[in-house]
Design an enzyme around this catalytic site. Structure first.
Site, PDB file in Angstrom:
ATOM      1  N   GLY A  33      -0.318   5.721  11.516  1.00 42.54           N
ATOM      2  CA  GLY A  33      -1.055   6.602  10.625  1.00 42.54           C
ATOM      3  C   GLY A  33      -0.287   7.753  10.014  1.00 42.54           C
ATOM      4  O   GLY A  33      -0.813   8.463   9.159  1.00 42.54           O
ATOM      5  N   ASP A  34       0.980   7.953  10.411  1.00 44.31           N
ATOM      6  CA  ASP A  34       1.728   9.088   9.851  1.00 44.31           C
ATOM      7  C   ASP A  34       3.226   8.793   9.842  1.00 44.31           C
ATOM      8  O   ASP A  34       4.032   9.580  10.336  1.00 44.31           O
ATOM      9  CB  ASP A  34       1.435  10.354  10.663  1.00 44.31           C
ATOM     10  CG  ASP A  34       1.841  11.632   9.927  1.00 44.31           C
ATOM     11  OD1 ASP A  34       1.933  11.589   8.679  1.00 44.31           O
ATOM     12  OD2 ASP A  34       2.060  12.663  10.586  1.00 44.31           O
ATOM     13  N   ILE A  35       3.590   7.662   9.276  1.00 40.62           N
ATOM     14  CA  ILE A  35       5.008   7.294   9.199  1.00 40.62           C
ATOM     15  C   ILE A  35       5.678   8.097   8.096  1.00 40.62           C
ATOM     16  O   ILE A  35       5.257   8.071   6.942  1.00 40.62           O
ATOM     17  CB  ILE A  35       5.166   5.784   8.942  1.00 40.62           C
ATOM     18  CG1 ILE A  35       4.657   4.986  10.145  1.00 40.62           C
ATOM     19  CG2 ILE A  35       6.625   5.415   8.656  1.00 40.62           C
ATOM     20  CD1 ILE A  35       5.420   5.254  11.435  1.00 40.62           C
TER      21      ILE A  35
END
Length: 206
Positions: A33-35
């Protein structure tokens, strides 16, 4: 120190393997969800390690802002020359920017594709280009690269100039561009699974 092509390819492959494991092999088939670069840490041998997994939800519960808490400018990948702070929204898939949308693994695929484009071009996801002597236009890296391929611009106009000296890597660079473009398709149904992206990257340079 600028990264060599072999180091960049190693980072791309290792990150893809890590994400593919989260998506396919973990018990719950997770979504990160937050690459983004500041969540990809490198050891002394340039082996990537995906960090901040699971912290997004915790920070949302406690009221912290994950995108502003890291304090990184260029993240753990020392190849960008952007003067702008890293913005999580620049790595989000188009459908992820719609309020109320539910996270999917294809969000991670898109974000990974943006990171790949950074590795290839040495540019930030938000490009600043002068339009007049007093103003600049902010361009989207994904759209800029896609336009370059559509117009059949020379690869030398898009790739990081530091890589142009490594002539032997031209075919490999082009192959990684194609993986990145597939990962950043606007339609999530067209994007490959992380497992497929990882397998395609593993074939490059072997």
């Amino acid at each position: 120190m600028p990264l060599s092509w072999s180091s960049r390819l190693k980072i791309a492959k290792g990150t893809a393997r890590g994400l593919a494991y989260l998506h396919e092999c973990s018990p719950r088939k997770f979504i990160h969800g937050d690459i983004k670069p500041s969540n990809i840490l490198l050891d002394n041998e340039f082996q990537p390690h995906i960090s901040d997994f699971g912290l997004n939800k915790l920070m949302n519960i406690t009221g912290c802002n994950p995108s502003s808490s890291s304090g990184f400018m260029g993240g753990a990948l020392p190849y960008t020359n952007s003067v702008h702070p890293e913005r999580s929204n620049s790595y989000r898939a188009p459908e992820a920017r719609i309020p109320g949308s539910r996270p999917t693994q294809k969000w991670d695929v898109y974000s990974f594709g943006v990171v790949l484009l950074e590795l290839l071009t040495g540019k930030s996801p938000e490009l600043s280009s002068p339009t007049t002597s007093t103003s600049t236009e902010i361009q989207d890296l994904v759209k800029w690269v896609r336009k370059g391929f559509e117009e059949e611009n020379p690869l030398s106009e898009m790739v990081d100039p530091l890589l142009l000296q490594e002539v032997h890597a031209k075919k490999e660079v082009l192959a990684v561009f194609h993986v990145a473009l597939a990962c950043t398709e606007g339609d999530p149904e067209i994007r490959p699974r992380m497992k497929t992206a990882s397998e395609n990257l593993e074939r490059i340079g072997t």
